[in-house]
Design a protein around this motif. Sequence first.
Motif, PDB file in Angstrom:
ATOM      1  N   ALA A  45      39.464  28.500  40.875  1.00 51.89           N
ATOM      2  CA  ALA A  45      40.554  27.611  40.474  1.00 51.89           C
ATOM      3  C   ALA A  45      41.886  28.337  40.623  1.00 51.89           C
ATOM      4  CB  ALA A  45      40.375  27.164  39.019  1.00 51.89           C
ATOM      5  N   GLU A  46      42.950  27.552  40.781  1.00 52.92           N
ATOM      6  CA  GLU A  46      44.276  28.151  40.913  1.00 52.92           C
ATOM      7  C   GLU A  46      44.718  28.839  39.622  1.00 52.92           C
ATOM      8  OE1 GLU A  46      46.485  28.515  43.571  1.00 52.92           O
ATOM      9  OE2 GLU A  46      44.657  27.988  44.634  1.00 52.92           O
ATOM     10  N   GLY A  47      44.309  28.294  38.482  1.00 51.88           N
ATOM     11  CA  GLY A  47      44.668  28.895  37.208  1.00 51.88           C
ATOM     12  C   GLY A  47      46.124  28.666  36.838  1.00 51.88           C
ATOM     13  N   SER A  48      46.548  29.331  35.797  1.00 52.95           N
ATOM     14  CA  SER A  48      47.893  29.131  35.251  1.00 52.95           C
ATOM     15  C   SER A  48      48.947  30.001  35.916  1.00 52.95           C
ATOM     16  CB  SER A  48      47.888  29.443  33.756  1.00 52.95           C
ATOM     17  OG  SER A  48      47.590  30.819  33.543  1.00 52.95           O
ATOM     18  N   GLY A  49      48.499  31.004  36.686  1.00 53.02           N
ATOM     19  CA  GLY A  49      49.453  31.947  37.266  1.00 53.02           C
ATOM     20  C   GLY A  49      49.863  33.030  36.303  1.00 53.02           C
ATOM     21  N   THR A  50      49.252  33.033  35.128  1.00 53.10           N
ATOM     22  CA  THR A  50      49.508  34.067  34.123  1.00 53.10           C
ATOM     23  C   THR A  50      48.151  34.575  33.615  1.00 53.10           C
ATOM     24  OG1 THR A  50      49.560  32.469  32.316  1.00 53.10           O
ATOM     25  CG2 THR A  50      51.654  32.955  33.418  1.00 53.10           C
ATOM     26  N   GLY A  51      48.181  35.527  32.700  1.00 49.17           N
ATOM     27  CA  GLY A  51      46.947  36.030  32.115  1.00 49.17           C
ATOM     28  C   GLY A  51      46.403  37.236  32.867  1.00 49.17           C
ATOM     29  N   LYS A  52      45.090  37.396  32.830  1.00 52.11           N
ATOM     30  CA  LYS A  52      44.443  38.596  33.368  1.00 52.11           C
ATOM     31  C   LYS A  52      43.809  38.341  34.730  1.00 52.11           C
ATOM     32  CE  LYS A  52      40.539  41.704  32.438  1.00 52.11           C
ATOM     33  NZ  LYS A  52      39.448  42.034  31.486  1.00 52.11           N
ATOM     34  N   ILE A  53      43.949  39.342  35.615  1.00 51.07           N
ATOM     35  CA  ILE A  53      43.200  39.350  36.869  1.00 51.07           C
ATOM     36  C   ILE A  53      42.544  40.721  37.017  1.00 51.07           C
ATOM     37  CG2 ILE A  53      44.631  37.648  38.049  1.00 51.07           C
ATOM     38  CD1 ILE A  53      45.996  39.980  39.536  1.00 51.07           C
ATOM     39  N   VAL A  54      41.476  40.761  37.803  1.00 56.83           N
ATOM     40  CA  VAL A  54      40.745  42.008  38.037  1.00 56.83           C
ATOM     41  C   VAL A  54      40.894  42.403  39.498  1.00 56.83           C
ATOM     42  CG1 VAL A  54      38.489  43.147  38.002  1.00 56.83           C
ATOM     43  CG2 VAL A  54      39.085  41.480  36.224  1.00 56.83           C
ATOM     44  N   PHE A  55      41.231  43.677  39.722  1.00 56.56           N
ATOM     45  CA  PHE A  55      41.403  44.209  41.072  1.00 56.56           C
ATOM     46  C   PHE A  55      40.415  45.337  41.317  1.00 56.56           C
ATOM     47  CE2 PHE A  55      43.725  47.676  43.479  1.00 56.56           C
ATOM     48  CZ  PHE A  55      43.386  47.191  44.743  1.00 56.56           C
ATOM     49  N   TRP A  56      39.622  45.198  42.408  1.00 54.55           N
ATOM     50  CA  TRP A  56      38.703  46.262  42.822  1.00 54.55           C
ATOM     51  C   TRP A  56      39.307  47.020  43.990  1.00 54.55           C
ATOM     52  CZ3 TRP A  56      32.957  44.136  43.048  1.00 54.55           C
ATOM     53  CH2 TRP A  56      32.537  43.859  41.733  1.00 54.55           C
ATOM     54  N   ASP A  57      39.514  48.318  43.779  1.00 56.95           N
ATOM     55  CA  ASP A  57      40.032  49.212  44.817  1.00 56.95           C
ATOM     56  C   ASP A  57      38.860  49.717  45.657  1.00 56.95           C
ATOM     57  OD1 ASP A  57      41.212  51.195  46.334  1.00 56.95           O
ATOM     58  OD2 ASP A  57      41.721  52.494  44.637  1.00 56.95           O
ATOM     59  N   ASN A  58      38.913  49.520  46.974  1.00 56.20           N
ATOM     60  CA  ASN A  58      37.805  49.922  47.845  1.00 56.20           C
ATOM     61  C   ASN A  58      37.849  51.393  48.254  1.00 56.20           C
ATOM     62  OD1 ASN A  58      40.041  49.616  49.487  1.00 56.20           O
ATOM     63  ND2 ASN A  58      38.940  48.671  51.182  1.00 56.20           N
ATOM     64  N   ASN A  59      38.751  52.146  47.676  1.00 58.14           N
ATOM     65  CA  ASN A  59      38.821  53.590  47.937  1.00 58.14           C
ATOM     66  C   ASN A  59      39.183  54.299  46.643  1.00 58.14           C
ATOM     67  OD1 ASN A  59      38.645  55.962  49.342  1.00 58.14           O
ATOM     68  ND2 ASN A  59      40.389  55.577  50.689  1.00 58.14           N
ATOM     69  N   GLY A  60      38.436  53.953  45.587  1.00 59.47           N
ATOM     70  CA  GLY A  60      38.708  54.496  44.259  1.00 59.47           C
ATOM     71  C   GLY A  60      38.621  56.012  44.225  1.00 59.47           C
ATOM     72  N   GLY A  61      39.471  56.608  43.417  1.00 60.35           N
ATOM     73  CA  GLY A  61      39.545  58.065  43.355  1.00 60.35           C
ATOM     74  C   GLY A  61      40.591  58.556  44.316  1.00 60.35           C
ATOM     75  N   VAL A  62      40.438  58.262  45.592  1.00 66.52           N
ATOM     76  CA  VAL A  62      41.392  58.682  46.616  1.00 66.52           C
ATOM     77  C   VAL A  62      42.721  57.953  46.451  1.00 66.52           C
ATOM     78  CG1 VAL A  62      41.826  58.820  49.105  1.00 66.52           C
ATOM     79  CG2 VAL A  62      39.519  59.190  48.209  1.00 66.52           C
ATOM     80  N   ARG A  63      42.671  56.667  46.139  1.00 68.78           N
ATOM     81  CA  ARG A  63      43.894  55.860  46.046  1.00 68.78           C
ATOM     82  C   ARG A  63      44.202  55.387  44.621  1.00 68.78           C
ATOM     83  NH1 ARG A  63      44.754  58.003  50.100  1.00 68.78           N
ATOM     84  NH2 ARG A  63      44.119  57.295  52.171  1.00 68.78           N
ATOM     85  N   THR A  64      43.487  55.898  43.637  1.00 68.36           N
ATOM     86  CA  THR A  64      43.659  55.411  42.267  1.00 68.36           C
ATOM     87  C   THR A  64      45.086  55.559  41.762  1.00 68.36           C
ATOM     88  OG1 THR A  64      41.343  55.806  41.690  1.00 68.36           O
ATOM     89  CG2 THR A  64      42.929  55.724  39.873  1.00 68.36           C
ATOM     90  N   ASP A  65      45.669  56.720  41.935  1.00 68.85           N
ATOM     91  CA  ASP A  65      47.006  56.979  41.369  1.00 68.85           C
ATOM     92  C   ASP A  65      48.059  56.049  41.946  1.00 68.85           C
ATOM     93  OD1 ASP A  65      45.969  58.959  39.783  1.00 68.85           O
ATOM     94  OD2 ASP A  65      46.625  60.622  41.057  1.00 68.85           O
TER      95      ASP A  65
END
Length: 453
Positions: A45-65
């Motif tokens: 769903a499009e949602g409200s445009g506010t609130g929480k979203i989750v992002f998965w980094d596909n190169n965690g550790g290397v690009r975390t910072d």
Amino acid sequence: MKISIRTSSTGRRRIPAAVALGAVLALTATACGDDGSGAGGDKGAEGSGTGKIVFWDNNGGVRTDIWKEIIADFEKANPDIDVEYVGIASTEYQSKVDTAIQGGGLPDVGGVGAAMLAGFAAQDALEPLDYRVTGSSLNGKLNEDMLESMKAAGGGDGKLYSVPTSANNGVLYYRTDLFEKAGLDAPTTWDAFFEAARKLTDKGKNQFGYTIRGGAGSIAQALDAMYGQSGITSFWDSSGEKTTLNDPRNVEALEKYAGLYKTVTPAADLNNDFTKMVAQWDSGTIGMLNHNLGSYQDHVNAFGTDKFRGIPQPTGPGGKRVQVSNPVDGLGLFKSSKNKDAAWKFIEFALSHEENSKFNESAGQVPANTEAAKDAWISKAEPTKLAADALSDGSTTIVQLPYYLPDWNTISKAENEPNFQKVLLGKMSAKKFLDQMAEQLNEAQAEWKQQRG
């Protein structure tokens, strides 16, 4: 329900993507019902445009910072949106996403590079983003070649399923101090590369001319060395049905390249992924390393800028430089997201001039945002500048790998990395290895063409 499963002569059980997806969704619905956790095919769903979203980094550790820095900037500019960052190692990312597509728990946004794009798109897990790009501040500000690469990798329907963030490129790093001491010229040709690898090796002093990638990610590096030496410029023959992978010239090239193992390389290379390989080179006793722009800053930290260089891959027959395509990286919006409006705001923000420049300066890669690509830091980072020049000045021919095949990532990683180790150990011939992989690819290409009608 009975599902027909085809088995190739190499023993690989293959299920057409559409059938596999239908079976998975049916089983999931029967066992669990629709719990709203976000499996592949969920319309979201499009949602409200506010609130929480989750992002998965596909190169965690290397690009975390750097991602946490970009997220902090985004949350400051959008105080009504909270981004949960999840860093996942690049070697584990595809399997984690595939599991979530089948069983639920997908994020709103995730890193989706060209190499894994077709597999995710075939499972109906990604939102087409063409209209969101054209209706946003990014319209006209993204590199057209990167956009086309992403569209081509998406499975053949011409849609954009991942917005490009950066382009990477294969780089040959070499220790200028060690080369100067040995009286060697820069390894700008494959002949000079092999000569330097031999001359810089002194096993008694634990010094080696080269470090070869034998662990995770080994196939792409091997393909680069093969096509670079052979000078073959297309992955498929003129029919478009048979791969050139096992062409006799490529077989000969792989034999020569694999012969470097334990002759001019450390024995530990057999199991080295990129992090171990880079760390080993940065220890200071190895002359050359093939990697990409992403490790440049690691080498600067290890040696400064006066003891090494990063140059485009060596030239081969007739002075031509041939490289296999390094996948463009990007950000995808998962179709199951219940807050697509906020998720898109994050993607749009991350691709803005300032943030995309910041990300790529940290990663040492070529920005997708055309304004960011003009920033001053690029001319100061020699490998990035040389890579950008090599990709745009006509000196390099790119062999486009078939990222559009849903089976590509499986064939080029899980199914053949162990066999490449056998080649390094002398337990399998280069010809047998390439013949088997070619058969798998030809079968995958035929199935892909059949499914397209």
